[in-house]
Enzyme design. Structure first.
Site, PDB file in Angstrom:
ATOM      1  N   THR A   7       0.968  -1.163  -0.117  1.00 51.33           N
ATOM      2  CA  THR A   7       0.045  -0.022  -0.082  1.00 51.33           C
ATOM      3  C   THR A   7       1.025   1.180   0.075  1.00 51.33           C
ATOM      4  O   THR A   7       1.919   1.304  -0.158  1.00 51.33           O
ATOM      5  CB  THR A   7      -1.181  -0.203   1.183  1.00 51.33           C
ATOM      6  OG1 THR A   7      -1.753   1.072   0.859  1.00 51.33           O
ATOM      7  CG2 THR A   7      -0.546  -0.050   2.632  1.00 51.33           C
ATOM      8  N   LYS A  29       3.393   1.178  -3.861  1.00 54.64           N
ATOM      9  CA  LYS A  29       2.654   0.389  -4.950  1.00 54.64           C
ATOM     10  C   LYS A  29       3.555   0.759  -6.197  1.00 54.64           C
ATOM     11  O   LYS A  29       3.372  -0.056  -6.991  1.00 54.64           O
ATOM     12  CB  LYS A  29       1.299   0.970  -5.208  1.00 54.64           C
ATOM     13  CG  LYS A  29       0.346   0.740  -4.012  1.00 54.64           C
ATOM     14  CD  LYS A  29      -0.943   0.917  -4.393  1.00 54.64           C
ATOM     15  CE  LYS A  29      -2.067   0.669  -3.373  1.00 54.64           C
ATOM     16  NZ  LYS A  29      -3.259   0.826  -3.526  1.00 54.64           N
ATOM     17  N   ARG A  80      -7.844  18.616 -10.960  1.00 50.89           N
ATOM     18  CA  ARG A  80      -7.318  20.177 -10.541  1.00 50.89           C
ATOM     19  C   ARG A  80      -6.403  20.240 -11.649  1.00 50.89           C
ATOM     20  O   ARG A  80      -6.606  21.414 -12.277  1.00 50.89           O
ATOM     21  CB  ARG A  80      -6.882  20.022  -9.170  1.00 50.89           C
ATOM     22  CG  ARG A  80      -6.523  21.142  -8.488  1.00 50.89           C
ATOM     23  CD  ARG A  80      -6.175  21.091  -7.157  1.00 50.89           C
ATOM     24  NE  ARG A  80      -5.459  20.158  -6.895  1.00 50.89           N
ATOM     25  CZ  ARG A  80      -4.972  19.585  -5.660  1.00 50.89           C
ATOM     26  NH1 ARG A  80      -5.150  20.467  -4.707  1.00 50.89           N
ATOM     27  NH2 ARG A  80      -3.641  19.020  -5.463  1.00 50.89           N
ATOM     28  N   LYS A 105      -3.020  16.345 -16.174  1.00 50.89           N
ATOM     29  CA  LYS A 105      -2.721  15.062 -15.904  1.00 50.89           C
ATOM     30  C   LYS A 105      -4.330  14.071 -16.362  1.00 50.89           C
ATOM     31  O   LYS A 105      -4.271  13.106 -16.731  1.00 50.89           O
ATOM     32  CB  LYS A 105      -2.670  14.861 -14.450  1.00 50.89           C
ATOM     33  CG  LYS A 105      -1.244  15.227 -14.133  1.00 50.89           C
ATOM     34  CD  LYS A 105      -1.209  15.386 -12.452  1.00 50.89           C
ATOM     35  CE  LYS A 105      -1.441  14.235 -11.586  1.00 50.89           C
ATOM     36  NZ  LYS A 105      -1.096  14.688 -10.247  1.00 50.89           N
ATOM     37  N   TYR A 144     -12.360   6.302   3.010  1.00 50.33           N
ATOM     38  CA  TYR A 144     -13.493   5.930   3.903  1.00 50.33           C
ATOM     39  C   TYR A 144     -13.082   6.694   5.319  1.00 50.33           C
ATOM     40  O   TYR A 144     -11.999   6.726   5.536  1.00 50.33           O
ATOM     41  CB  TYR A 144     -13.600   4.359   4.092  1.00 50.33           C
ATOM     42  CG  TYR A 144     -12.540   3.733   4.542  1.00 50.33           C
ATOM     43  CD1 TYR A 144     -11.469   3.308   3.676  1.00 50.33           C
ATOM     44  CD2 TYR A 144     -12.346   3.419   5.936  1.00 50.33           C
ATOM     45  CE1 TYR A 144     -10.357   2.644   4.095  1.00 50.33           C
ATOM     46  CE2 TYR A 144     -11.171   2.746   6.687  1.00 50.33           C
ATOM     47  CZ  TYR A 144     -10.405   2.185   5.680  1.00 50.33           C
ATOM     48  OH  TYR A 144      -9.233   1.502   6.158  1.00 50.33           O
ATOM     49  N   GLY A 174     -15.199   3.884   0.671  1.00 49.74           N
ATOM     50  CA  GLY A 174     -14.055   2.920  -0.030  1.00 49.74           C
ATOM     51  C   GLY A 174     -14.146   1.933   0.897  1.00 49.74           C
ATOM     52  O   GLY A 174     -13.238   0.842   0.638  1.00 49.74           O
TER      53      GLY A 174
HETATM   54  P1  ATR Z   1      -3.516   8.553  -5.307  1.00 53.05           P
HETATM   55  O1  ATR Z   1      -2.545   7.771  -5.634  1.00 53.05           O
HETATM   56  O2  ATR Z   1      -4.154   8.115  -4.081  1.00 53.05           O
HETATM   57  O3  ATR Z   1      -4.566   8.576  -6.509  1.00 53.05           O
HETATM   58  P2  ATR Z   1      -2.140  10.858  -5.975  1.00 53.05           P
HETATM   59  O4  ATR Z   1      -1.356  10.140  -7.143  1.00 53.05           O
HETATM   60  O5  ATR Z   1      -1.351  11.887  -5.020  1.00 53.05           O
HETATM   61  O6  ATR Z   1      -2.780   9.897  -5.095  1.00 53.05           O
HETATM   62  O7  ATR Z   1      -3.419  11.715  -6.368  1.00 53.05           O
HETATM   63  C1  ATR Z   1      -4.098  12.683  -5.863  1.00 53.05           C
HETATM   64  C2  ATR Z   1      -5.203  13.184  -6.618  1.00 53.05           C
HETATM   65  O8  ATR Z   1      -5.998  13.798  -5.801  1.00 53.05           O
HETATM   66  C3  ATR Z   1      -4.794  14.114  -7.605  1.00 53.05           C
HETATM   67  O9  ATR Z   1      -5.537  13.761  -8.776  1.00 53.05           O
HETATM   68  C4  ATR Z   1      -4.981  15.379  -7.082  1.00 53.05           C
HETATM   69  O10 ATR Z   1      -5.028  16.396  -8.029  1.00 53.05           O
HETATM   70  P3  ATR Z   1      -3.776  17.096  -8.583  1.00 53.05           P
HETATM   71  O11 ATR Z   1      -3.337  15.915  -9.791  1.00 53.05           O
HETATM   72  O12 ATR Z   1      -4.180  18.316  -9.217  1.00 53.05           O
HETATM   73  O13 ATR Z   1      -2.731  17.001  -7.544  1.00 53.05           O
HETATM   74  C5  ATR Z   1      -6.138  15.281  -6.339  1.00 53.05           C
HETATM   75  N1  ATR Z   1      -6.242  16.182  -5.256  1.00 53.05           N
HETATM   76  C6  ATR Z   1      -5.757  16.092  -4.140  1.00 53.05           C
HETATM   77  N2  ATR Z   1      -6.117  17.283  -3.333  1.00 53.05           N
HETATM   78  C7  ATR Z   1      -7.141  17.694  -3.978  1.00 53.05           C
HETATM   79  C8  ATR Z   1      -7.900  18.885  -3.631  1.00 53.05           C
HETATM   80  N3  ATR Z   1      -7.875  19.724  -2.570  1.00 53.05           N
HETATM   81  N4  ATR Z   1      -8.852  19.157  -4.421  1.00 53.05           N
HETATM   82  C9  ATR Z   1      -8.841  18.578  -5.564  1.00 53.05           C
HETATM   83  N5  ATR Z   1      -8.064  17.323  -6.066  1.00 53.05           N
HETATM   84  C10 ATR Z   1      -7.369  17.189  -5.228  1.00 53.05           C
END
Ligand code: ATR
EC number: 1.1.1.25
Length: 273
Positions: free
Chosen positions: A61, A65, A151, A155, A215, A237
């Site tokens: 985890t 990963k 956001r 990506k 969750y 989740g």
């Molecule tokens: P995971 O592996 O859990 O998907 P990650 O790769 O860090 O974790 O991705 C987190 C996601 O949550 C990303 O899509 C991030 O958006 P950005 O690509 O713009 O960083 C999104 N995210 C995190 N905090 C956010 C927030 N406050 N509002 C909107 N999107 C958010």
């Protein structure tokens, strides 16, 4: 006794030992399942040591990963597509097989809640690792449309382009989104900081299904927000956690455990019911 564990950092609060111990009891499999929390730069060594000492399989985890993806001998097709490994099995011929059961877990949980995916319009929020792992299993259910919103829009665009061959997936900014959607899946980590993805409340309607991959004992920030705006079906989740574990258990043991009773016990353990 066959040994399994979950690698993570932090991992102390992981529910995986609880879940797999119940699966083992239910299916009468003799195994033990523990926790390992190596320092972030010592995961590769810890993984090698675990298997050298007779370990049969492990879960992986956050934050390991993506690294696990590079450390195994062979990848399942779904791990390849996800770009990440959450399940490793040592095969009889000594090969470390990397798999990813997260997306299958999500789809299994959605189905167990009666959510129809075929011909549906799905909105996937976020474009990180969790979104990537969900895309192929969701598209395999033949939705009429799958829109990714993130956001950082570039990506989302990259992900949509990468998975385009598998189905009708597009990227739209939060401002561009036009409903109605049948299902919104929040794969962002926003809830972890008590924040919300910037989704227009007008996209929420009474017949929409809302899924937050996060969750917690009480409603996540996203689920509370969706309920306030009229969503009647909300899911977190926890079910996905149990379903991805069931899929991993099946990979290791060749026997599929039931999940309903285990999910109930987990909720009781967490104080949710
Ligand atoms: P995971 O592996 O859990 O998907 P990650 O790769 O860090 O974790 O991705 C987190 C996601 O949550 C990303 O899509 C991030 O958006 P950005 O690509 O713009 O960083 C999104 N995210 C995190 N905090 C956010 C927030 N406050 N509002 C909107 N999107 C958010």
């Amino acid at each position: 006794m066959d040994r399994y564990l979950v690698f993570g950092h932090p991992v102390r609060h992981s529910k995986s030992p609880f879940i797999h111990t119940l699966f083992a009891r239910q299916t009468q499999q003799e195994l033990e399942y523990g926790l390992a929390e190596p320092a972030v730069d010592e995961f590769a060594q810890a993984l090698r040591t675990f298997f050298a000492q007779g370990g049969k399989g492990c879960n992986v985890t956050v934050p390991f990963k993506e690294q696990a993806f590079t450390l195994v001998d062979r990848l399942s097709p779904r791990a390849k597509r996800a770009g990440a490994v959450n399940t490793i099995k040592l095969t009889d011929d000594g090969v470390l097989l990397g798999d990813n059961t997260d997306g299958a877990g999500l789809v299994a949980d959605l189905k167990s809640h009666g959510v129809t995916l075929a011909d549906s319009r799905i909105l996937l929020l976020g474009a990180g690792g969790a979104a990537r792992g969900a895309l192929a299993p969701l598209l395999a259910e033949l939705p009429s449309e799958l829109v990714i919103s993130n956001r950082t829009h570039t990506k989302a665009q990259q992900l949509a382009a990468e998975f385009h061959a598998l189905g009708p997936v597009t990227a739209q900014t939060y401002e561009q989104l036009a409903g109605p959607f049948d299902l919104v899946i929040n794969s962002t980590s926003a809830s972890l900081q008590g924040e919300l993805p910037p989704l227009a409340p007008a996209l929420i309607h009474t017949d929409i299904a809302i899924y937050d991959m996060m969750y917690s004992a009480s409603d996540t920030a996203f689920i509370s927000w969706a309920k306030q705006h009229g969503a009647r079906q909300t899911m977190d989740g926890l079910g996905m956690l149990v379903e991805q574990a069931a899929e991993a258990f099946t990979v290791w043991r060749g026997i599929r455990p039931g999940t309903k009773q285990v999910l109930r016990e987990l909720k009781r353990n967490l104080g949710v019911i």
